[in-house]
Design an enzyme around this catalytic site. Structure first.
Site, PDB file in Angstrom:
ATOM      1  N   LYS A  35       0.863  -1.178   0.000  1.00 22.51           N
ATOM      2  CA  LYS A  35       0.000   0.000   0.000  1.00 22.51           C
ATOM      3  C   LYS A  35       0.905   1.234   0.000  1.00 22.51           C
ATOM      4  CE  LYS A  35      -3.874   1.858   2.779  1.00 22.51           C
ATOM      5  NZ  LYS A  35      -4.707   1.602   3.975  1.00 22.51           N
ATOM      6  N   SER A  83      -9.583   1.399   2.877  1.00 22.42           N
ATOM      7  CA  SER A  83      -8.705   2.203   2.046  1.00 22.42           C
ATOM      8  C   SER A  83      -7.603   1.393   1.382  1.00 22.42           C
ATOM      9  CB  SER A  83      -8.066   3.308   2.902  1.00 22.42           C
ATOM     10  OG  SER A  83      -7.227   2.721   3.886  1.00 22.42           O
ATOM     11  N   SER A 136      -9.820  -1.029   7.183  1.00 23.89           N
ATOM     12  CA  SER A 136      -9.264  -0.831   5.840  1.00 23.89           C
ATOM     13  C   SER A 136      -8.491  -2.008   5.271  1.00 23.89           C
ATOM     14  CB  SER A 136      -8.361   0.400   5.833  1.00 23.89           C
ATOM     15  OG  SER A 136      -9.157   1.556   5.837  1.00 23.89           O
TER      16      SER A 136
END
Lengths: 479, 488
Positions: B79, B154, B178
């Site tokens: 990420k 996310s 997330s």
């Protein structure tokens, strides 16, 4: 109403930079005077993703200070964030302690013309310093130096117990001495490692309600503190007398104009939005750590002063000077352990030793001789092996070289002549050469005696035992 | 079968017997990215050069018989919230555009030391604020199971990349769900470890007291193996736990016989998609068949979790994001006159609407006069929520619930309705407030073929048990192996 009808009320917030090698939340150096932004890393630059890690030394210093100021050391205290925007504040918040500081409810005793006075200490907390902005008018730019960002500070907040500028100055001086004694701060006001803010208000005498206060920021000398407070007191009295109201605001001391001026009003005051710092767990200090710090606490200036007067029978004047700096007091005591006449020792300290330190510009720590050697020298002077005057030269040599006093006396031939025959010969010679003066003396002009002493001593290169010289001169002159 | 269809552990086995090289595996990922990423759009940046260099170094170690770890040579995605030395890191935000970190996050360093080639940086909601990947400042990522839908947020870039088999696994972060919600949306396994289990150093902060990095993989075994590499105490993170990591794979096959599994009353209420509910209820029955006992438990403060979460997370975020001021790195507004204008214009241009919304909310909640009513109150409720779990875990070994009340929704569907977007996290965020470990594991599909995920919550540092419970389910099904219907 004149100023004398008002009672000033003053509280101080002292900011002391801690003498740690590294910053409070990273390993960067705290050394003063480095090239801008040299002492920085991602942590103190507030880069994305970085986290603070507490320097335990800072906690030790805070605990030590808290104990010295007779505070309660909290076993659990909490870090908070103080949020505001400024280019010298890299994270956009300062990590500090807010509602749960590490130390609370202490006291500091000061001397006032009315005697001893206890000033209460409200709290002590730890925090990180910010950097500084440098405004370069030539290039029309503002530059940021973050060397100081993350340098550990203690903030020591007093209760509003001070009643005039002199008390405030005395409090600040005593505080400074204590912190320097503790080895937690260098007491350097010029470099800003010791500075203070003052909260000042006035109220009519006899009133029980404090007036509206103003905060005077960043006072970095004892003189400015006194001037700023005195100015502020009269300003506030003027405002009230002319029917006005003192506004709560932050003011700056204008060194050049000798006035305080408004920096920001209450309305413009920041909302710092304090909240507990989520990157640092609550700080726990164990009983064992507090006990250890208490045991290691040095004797503080005030206690030492009292002890020096009672233990060594020194006058207050001497004791104050000896106690003012801890290394000097320690060295004095080391010498006193080997030499019984403390007052005589103190005279040598206050006279010769202080003069040498000042002249050579060296700190006490680089003095080369040992306490035992100084005791030996003083013993030699007492015994008459060397004259007091020559002894001073011997001390100078010891100071620079660290050689034993006996060796210096021998090498330089400074040993005092106590041989009656040798002195007598010189005395006879001098009296013979100055027959006219002898006449005058015998005719009653007794002041000439000093002249004979001087002549004999000069002839003997200062090595004649003064007592013997005196005796023999008197005898020969027929007294 | 393609190389990229292998799980991490299968690839690791082939690397160990030197049936394939890490360079081949890495090239396979790069090729797969070239094929499918134009549709999925999971990657913000592909570090082809870096990944291949790491792969070749791994192959050299294999050749020398000295692999750095069990997963040495297995390509991974990150990420874009993890700092990577020399590789641009933006956290999905314009304000960090061009920011190249001078050092690695602790977890990145651990992965590099363990020999895993890091293929690139994965898309995310800006500063991890969002539940759909649509608040990325760059572009939305698409769900490989239905390209018209979100992969969740996310860490949606991470979940999509894993589901699309562009990488063998990825790291995400979980502040309010997330990792778990995108895992549930993409038929992958997502584990949010106990707060403090995995270092946050070098992870761009959203809400410091809630953020936690964790593995996102295709299987439970892979999650255990990946967690093994990153779960450790970090002296650079003061909130990192000084607790020894367990062997997360040791009891993986031990089953659930004799375990007590809690079913929280408050998690099965109206608003849940009927197909999700059916799938979860079937899964619960399956656990009973496998020998576990289901226990009805109550987590009475659940209804306050959403409000509590948004107050605390936004408060911390308003402070954490203050450093993006245009002074030292990233975006700086041009033509600003004066300091205030510089701040205002930089932040106006640099932050997207969701980030601004949360900064405003947090600033308000912390401001003088409102602190007690909002932030402080939220902290007190947080304590109550934590106590709910403590009580529940006196009765049961783990708590089961849906991960998300609905399957993956359409891109754009909730964009104009932030509140309904916030509701997507209603099952996941109590776990963050309580600091507990939580795991999302595939448990079925809707009729339309959208994945449904089960959430398993556990006691602090009980990750091994969560993995074991998840593995018991995974062993009964083959859907975790089912590929997303992507045209390569």
């Amino acid at each position: 109403m004149p100023v004398s009808d008002f009672q000033p009320v003053i509280g101080l917030e002292v900011h002391a930079q801690l003498l740690t090698q590294s910053k409070i939340f990273c390993g960067c150096s705290t050394a003063f005077g480095a090239e801008p932004n040299r002492n920085t890393c991602p942590v103190c630059l507030g880069m994305p993703g970085v986290l603070p890690v507490l320097n335990q030394r800072v906690v030790e210093f805070a605990v030590r200070t808290g104990l010295a100021l007779e505070c309660t050391v909290k076993k659990t205290s909490v870090w908070s964030r103080k949020n505001y925007f400024y280019p010298d504040l890299p994270k956009g918040y300062q990590i500090t302690q807010y509602d749960l500081p590490i130390c609370e409810h202490g006291r500091l005793v000061i001397d006032t013309p009315q005697g001893e006075k206890v000033i209460r200490v409200r709290r002590i907390h730890m925090e990180e310093d910010a950097g500084k902005n440098v405004h370069d008018a030539d290039v029309g730019q503002s530059l940021v130096d973050l060397n100081r960002a993350g340098v550990p500070l203690l903030e020591i907040v007093s209760e509003p117990d001070l009643r005039d500028a002199d008390e405030a100055v005395e409090y600040l001086k005593v505080m400074r001495d204590v912190l320097v004694y503790l080895g937690v701060n260098d007491g350097n006001l010029e470099e800003g490692s010791f500075r203070c803010d003052a909260n000042v208000s006035v109220m009519p005498k006899g009133s029980s309600t404090y007036g509206q206060r103003c905060e005077l920021k960043n006072l970095n000398s004892f003189r400015f503190l006194k001037q700023a407070i005195e100015y502020e007191i009269s300003r506030q009295v003027d405002v009230i007398e002319s029917g006005g109201k003192v506004d709560q605001e932050t003011r700056l001391w204008d060194v050049n104009k000798g006035v305080t001026r408004s920096m920001r009003s209450k309305e413009e005051a920041h909302d710092y939005r304090y909240f507990p710092e989520p990157d640092l767990p609550p700080l726990h200090v164990s009983d064992a750590a507090i006990d250890a710090a208490a045991k290691a606490l040095p004797e503080l200036p005030r206690a030492k002063l009292t002890r020096f007067m009672s233990q060594y029978g020194l006058p207050a004047y001497d004791a104050r000077i000896l106690v003012a700096e801890r290394p000097l007091a320690d060295f004095f005591e080391a010498c006193a352990a080997h030499y019984a006449d403390a007052k005589k020792l103190s005279n040598w300290f206050l006279g010769e030793l202080m003069r040498l330190l000042k002249e050579e510009g060296t700190p006490l720590s680089s003095v080369r001789f040992t306490p035992v050697q100084l005791a030996e020298l003083l013993g030699a002077v007492d015994k008459g092996t060397v004259s007091a005057n020559a002894g001073k030269d011997v001390l100078g040599e010891m100071f620079r070289t660290g050689k034993a006093p006996a060796d210096i006396i021998a090498e330089k031939g400074l040993a005092q002549v106590s041989d009656t025959g040798a002195i007598e010969a010189v005395v006879d010679d001098i009296l013979a050469k100055n027959a006219g003066e002898v006449e005058k003396y015998r005719a009653g002009k007794k002041q000439v005696f000093g002249f004979f002493v001087g002549q004999v001593m000069r002839a003997m290169k200062g090595k004649g035992n003064p007592a013997l010289v005196n005796d023999l001169l008197k005898k020969k002159l027929g007294d | 079968m393609q190389l990229t269809d292998l799980t991490m552990l299968e690839l690791a086995a082939k690397l160990a017997e030197r049936a394939v090289s890490s360079e081949e595996a890495t090239r396979a990922c790069l090729e797969r990215i070239r094929q499918v990423d134009p549709q999925v759009r999971a990657f913000l940046r592909v570090d082809e050069e870096g990944a291949l260099a790491a792969a070749r170094a791994s192959d050299a170690r294999r050749k020398a018989g000295s692999p750095a770890s069990a997963l040495d040579g297995v390509p991974l995605g990150l990420k874009d919230i993890f700092l990577t030395e020399g590789v641009e890191t933006t956290a999905g935000s314009r304000i960090l555009e061009g920011f190249v970190p001078p050092f690695d996050a602790t977890v990145v360093r651990l992965l590099k030391n363990a020999g895993l080639p890091l293929v690139g940086k994965l898309n995310m909601d800006e500063f991890a604020m969002g539940s759909s990947n649509e608040s990325s400042a760059y572009f939305p990522t698409h769900n490989p199971w239905d390209l018209s839908r979100t992969p969740g947020g996310s860490s949606g870039g991470s979940s999509a990349a894993v589901a699309a088999r562009e990488v063998f696994g990825a790291l995400g972060t979980d502040t309010g769900g997330s990792i778990r919600q995108p895992a549930a949306f993409t038929n992958t396994v997502g584990l949010k470890p106990t707060y403090g289990r995995v270092s946050r150093f070098g992870v761009i902060a959203y809400a410091s007291s809630l953020d936690q990095p964790g593995p996102m993989t295709r299987t439970v075994g892979d999650a255990a193996a990946l967690l093994q590499l990153i779960a450790r105490h970090d002296p650079q993170d003061a909130t990192s736990a000084a607790v020894e990591a367990q062997d997360y794979s040791a009891d993986l096959e031990a089953g659930v016989r004799g375990l007590k599994l809690g079913v929280p009353r408050e998690y099965f209420t109206e608003g849940m998609d009927p197909e999700v509910e059916v799938s979860i209820r079937e899964t619960l029955r399956e656990y009973e068949r496998l020998g576990a006992t289901l226990v009805d438990v109550s987590l009475p403060h659940t209804k306050y979790a959403l409000a509590t979460y948004y107050l605390i997370a936004s408060s911390e975020a308003s402070s954490n994001l203050a450093r993006y001021d245009g002074i030292r790195y990233g975006l700086r507004a041009k033509d600003a006159r004066g300091l205030k204008e510089l701040y205002a214009q930089t932040r106006e241009k640099g932050f997207g609407p969701e980030v601004k919304r949360r900064i405003m909310l947090g600033t308000y909640a912390l401001s003088a006069g409102y602190y007690d009513a909002y932030y402080l109150r939220a902290q007190k409720v947080r304590t109550l929520i934590r106590e709910d779990f403590t009580k529940a875990f006196q009765q049961v070994d783990a708590v089961l619930s849906p991960t998300s009340p609905v399957p993956a929704f359409k891109l754009g569907e909730k964009l104009d309705d932030p509140l309904s977007m916030y509701l997507m996290d209603v099952f996941t965020l109590p776990c963050n407030l309580a600091g507990l470990p939580g795991l999302a594991v595939p448990c079925g599909f809707t009729k339309a073929g959208l994945p449904v995920g089960l959430q398993i919550l556990g006691r602090p540092f009980d990750e091994a048990r969560l993995l074991r419970i998840a593995r018991a389910l995974e062993r009964e099904h083959d859907f975790f192996l089912r590929p997303a219907p992507l045209q390569g």
